[in-house]
Structures are given as C-alpha cells and as structure tokens.
Design a protein around this motif. Structure first.
Motif, PDB file in Angstrom:
ATOM      1  N   MET A 101      13.445 -32.675 -31.233  1.00 10.37           N
ATOM      2  CA  MET A 101      14.603 -32.149 -30.508  1.00 10.37           C
ATOM      3  C   MET A 101      14.218 -31.072 -29.485  1.00 10.37           C
ATOM      4  N   ALA A 102      13.237 -31.404 -28.679  1.00  9.97           N
ATOM      5  CA  ALA A 102      12.782 -30.538 -27.592  1.00  9.97           C
ATOM      6  C   ALA A 102      11.927 -31.398 -26.670  1.00  9.97           C
ATOM      7  N   PRO A 103      11.857 -31.068 -25.390  1.00 11.69           N
ATOM      8  CA  PRO A 103      10.985 -31.841 -24.498  1.00 11.69           C
ATOM      9  C   PRO A 103       9.525 -31.625 -24.859  1.00 11.69           C
ATOM     10  N   ARG A 104       8.724 -32.640 -24.649  1.00  9.80           N
ATOM     11  CA  ARG A 104       7.286 -32.561 -24.882  1.00  9.80           C
ATOM     12  C   ARG A 104       6.569 -33.134 -23.661  1.00  9.80           C
ATOM     13  N   PHE A 105       5.686 -32.337 -23.069  1.00 10.58           N
ATOM     14  CA  PHE A 105       4.954 -32.770 -21.891  1.00 10.58           C
ATOM     15  C   PHE A 105       3.462 -32.620 -22.137  1.00 10.58           C
ATOM     16  N   GLU A 106       2.672 -33.531 -21.568  1.00 11.50           N
ATOM     17  CA  GLU A 106       1.223 -33.392 -21.645  1.00 11.50           C
ATOM     18  C   GLU A 106       0.802 -32.201 -20.794  1.00 11.50           C
ATOM     19  N   GLU A 107      -0.030 -31.358 -21.370  1.00  8.09           N
ATOM     20  CA  GLU A 107      -0.477 -30.187 -20.629  1.00  8.09           C
ATOM     21  C   GLU A 107      -1.361 -30.624 -19.460  1.00  8.09           C
ATOM     22  N   ARG A 108      -1.133 -30.053 -18.313  1.00  7.39           N
ATOM     23  CA  ARG A 108      -1.885 -30.401 -17.114  1.00  7.39           C
ATOM     24  C   ARG A 108      -2.970 -29.355 -16.866  1.00  7.39           C
ATOM     25  N   GLU A 112      -4.529 -29.895 -11.561  1.00  9.50           N
ATOM     26  CA  GLU A 112      -3.439 -30.843 -11.354  1.00  9.50           C
ATOM     27  C   GLU A 112      -2.189 -30.114 -10.868  1.00  9.50           C
ATOM     28  N   GLN A 113      -1.353 -30.855 -10.156  1.00  8.41           N
ATOM     29  CA  GLN A 113      -0.090 -30.291  -9.677  1.00  8.41           C
ATOM     30  C   GLN A 113       0.830 -30.016 -10.863  1.00  8.41           C
ATOM     31  N   SER A 114       1.419 -28.845 -10.913  1.00  9.24           N
ATOM     32  CA  SER A 114       2.326 -28.517 -12.007  1.00  9.24           C
ATOM     33  C   SER A 114       3.602 -29.346 -11.885  1.00  9.24           C
ATOM     34  N   MET A 115       4.351 -29.431 -12.981  1.00 11.71           N
ATOM     35  CA  MET A 115       5.546 -30.266 -12.996  1.00 11.71           C
ATOM     36  C   MET A 115       6.631 -29.709 -12.077  1.00 11.71           C
ATOM     37  N   MET A 116       6.832 -28.397 -12.103  1.00 12.69           N
ATOM     38  CA  MET A 116       7.847 -27.815 -11.222  1.00 12.69           C
ATOM     39  C   MET A 116       7.475 -28.014  -9.758  1.00 12.69           C
TER      40      MET A 116
END
Length: 393
Positions: A101-108, A112-116
C-alpha cells in the motif's frame, strides 16, 4: 502572515514607482499524465482487504480495547467527501497490494535521470512545442512542487540541463500553491527585465507522501506533471494569456502537515508515525480556507476595478469539489456550472500544485479573445495564490 501584490493590469509601474521593463504573459502550458490509473472501486477493495487483515491479526487486542478496529472505506464515502472518482499514479500494483500500500520504484543511479525530472521534462517539452519555442530561448527554470525527491542538486537544475536551457534554475515549495507562486516569481523576473522566458515546472508525485492506509485520506492524491511558460509579451506567440495580476498570501496553520524530512523520516515501509506522511484536519481546513480564498479573489478583483461576477472561468485548485463549489459561489454570486468552473478532480484526484494548471490546460482554448479568467491555488501553509488572466488573439 505575508500578503504580496504585484503589478497593476495596464500600468508600467509597480511598487514605489519602479519602472517595469517587461509585460508577462502565459505563452503555453504542458501536461504529462501517467498511463496507470486507480479507480475508487479498486482502491476501496484493496483498502478493505487491508482492514480485514488488520482486524483479524489484532482481534484479541481489539476485543480487550487496546487496539482500535479499523473501518471500511467505500466508493460512496470517497465521492461524497471529495468528488474524486479516480487518480493517475506512476505505479499502480504496489499501491493496491494490501501488504505494501505504497508506491515502489527502482532506485536510479546518480547518472540516470530522476523520476521528477523525467516527467517534468515531458510536460515542459509540450509547453515549448505549443509555444513554438526552442529550449535555448528560455532563460530560467523553476521547479515548483509540494515534495522534492531529494534535497539537492535542485530538481530545476536537472530539468534545465535535460532540456538544454542556459541561464539558471531553482526549486520552490509552497505545497499546493507552488505553481501559482512560481508563476508570480516568473512574472516578476519578466517585469524586472531579469528574464524574458521562464518555465515553471510542477512534477507532482504525490502518491509518495500519502498514507494509503488512512481511511480519511487514502483516496486523495494522484501523480502528474505540468509546465507553464511565462514570457514577455513582446516575444509571445499570437495566442497567449495576458497576466493581469498576481497575488500571494500565506497564513501559518498546522491543519495540513507532513513532517517527513531528512531530520525526521518515516519508516522504510512508509507506515511509521502518521504525521510523517500527509495529515490534515479536513473540516478545519474547509472552514478556514474557503472564506480566506474567496475574500482574496474578490478583493483582488476590486483592486483591478473588475466585477468578480464577470470572470468567464475559474480554474481552481483541484482538492475538494465542495470547497470549489463554495468558493466559486461566493465569487460569482451563484453556484458555478462545469463551464464556469471546470473540474479535473474526478479523474486526476488532488494533484497538489498542478491541479489548477491541469484545469487551465484542458479547459481554456474554447474561450474568446478578451475573456478574463482566474487561476487559483490554496493549500498547506496556509498558502493561496491568484493569477488573473485575459485571452489575447
């Protein structure tokens, strides 16, 4: 309290007789929408499964009165409380997984370009394309958003480099008013002659600071990115929006708060102390913010020698349908219809500072030349911002 007013609508002077060099306009806007979306039905099913598991695991403690039983959510409750029916997110599966119950993203990696940056660049490129502008024509980038994914380097500088923009960039955070505060900052740069073209980018990954296990707020937020290109009228495209005035206001309040930070972090699972994620006293916010924002709009309209009832359209912050209904009613003198005060809340959810910009982006091209409208934000702080605009050509 801080109250800032800038620029008379048709004057070349501001403040103590200081000559203005530029006349700011909105040349174009851009929008990035994640492909994945969560409906209320999906969200409620996940939340209620979590409630069943929690109550079963704590049955004895609940029976003894040591632990409070959790209560189901429902589609009816969510829509009555907020008007939200769905929300876009960057990652859907872990949010709906009752065990996460939370977002999970692969650490960059740092290379690498950040997600934001990634989603901000997509919104910015669309704004530049719509204005027929090359990135090299832009002087500055402001990243205005409610939560940054890191402290430094500034997200704005990364976006600036990714777009190939010279000049400068910096981050701003005034929660749900970040975009309107960014627009005034950009407009002030233009007015003062310090820049002729400024990008205000608002990448809002709000799913990351929402407590998806809190019944009172688990349905509120969604992810998105917007961009607003503020320029000197002398270089603007034929079709643009004259910025008649901008006004900002802040009043300190704890009624909307997030205590997450590098000195005081939530647990890795994101379910530590509740105040390390988004928390609010919703009824207090409603009672205090509605009159504050409505009065602010009416007062600024009067300063512009404008009858607020003549505003063709209100692009309000997309946080709560009830708040928008009451604010627009106080401003226009009657309950606004969907044409007068369009909503994107039902499909996007609350996207923090991006909400009013999405509403403007999707619901402005049909207006006639000379029509006036209002972009307005309000949120944690409290903070509120107004941008009165007129359609040109």
């Amino acid at each position: 309290m801080q109250d800032t007013i800038t620029n008379e609508p048709s004057s070349q002077n501001s403040g103590e007789g200081v000559a203005l060099i530029g006349r700011p306009v909105i040349s174009a806007t851009g929008l990035f929408t994640p492909t994945e979306s969560i409906t209320n039905e999906e969200l409620v099913a996940s939340f209620n499964e979590f409630v069943d598991c929690h109550n079963a695991e704590n049955a004895e403690a609940i029976e003894a009165g040591d632990v409070e039983a959790l209560t189901y959510s429902s589609v009816e409750f969510i829509e009555k409380a907020s008007g939200i029916k769905a929300r876009h997110v960057m990652t859907k599966e872990p949010i709906l997984n009752p065990d996460i119950m939370a977002p999970r993203f692969e650490e960059r990696s740092n290379d690498e370009q950040s997600m934001m940056c990634e989603i901000g660049v997509k919104a910015a490129r669309q704004a530049l394309e719509r204005a027929g502008r090359d990135p090299k024509d832009v002087d500055a980038v402001l990243c205005a958003a409610s939560n940054m994914e890191r402290g430094y380097p500034a997200m704005a500088i990364e976006i600036q480099q990714a777009l190939g923009i010279e000049g400068f960039g910096f981050d701003m955070n005034v929660a749900c008013s970040s975009a309107t505060f960014g627009i005034q900052t950009a407009a002030d740069y233009v007015r003062a002659g310090n820049a002729k073209s400024v990008l205000v980018v608002s990448p809002e990954i709000t799913s990351g600071h929402l407590n998806w296990r809190d019944r009172d707020s688990h349905f509120i937020f969604g992810d998105v990115a917007t961009a607003v290109l503020v320029e000197d009228a002398a270089r603007a495209p034929a079709n643009h929006w004259e910025i008649l005035s901008t006004k900002l206001k802040t009043v300190f309040s704890n009624n909307i708060r997030n205590n997450f930070g590098f000195l005081n972090r939530a647990t890795p699972e994101g379910v530590g102390k509740a105040d390390k994620l988004f928390v609010q006293e919703g009824r207090k916010v409603f009672k205090e913010v509605v009159p504050m924002v409505a009065d602010m709009i009416i007062e600024e309209a009067k300063r512009l020698r404008m009858d607020p009832k003549t505003l063709r359209r209100l692009w309000l912050h997309q946080a709560n349908a009830g708040m928008n209904r009451l604010i627009s009613q106080r401003v226009l003198g009657h309950e606004a219809n969907d044409d007068e005060s369009p909503t994107v809340l039902d499909t996007y959810g609350n996207t923090s500072s991006a909400g009013s910009i999405i509403a403007f982006h999707l619901n402005s091209e049909d207006l006639d030349v000379g029509d006036t409208g209002l972009i307005c934000s309000f949120g944690a702080g409290y903070s509120a911002g107004t941008v009165f605009v007129r359609k040109i050509a």
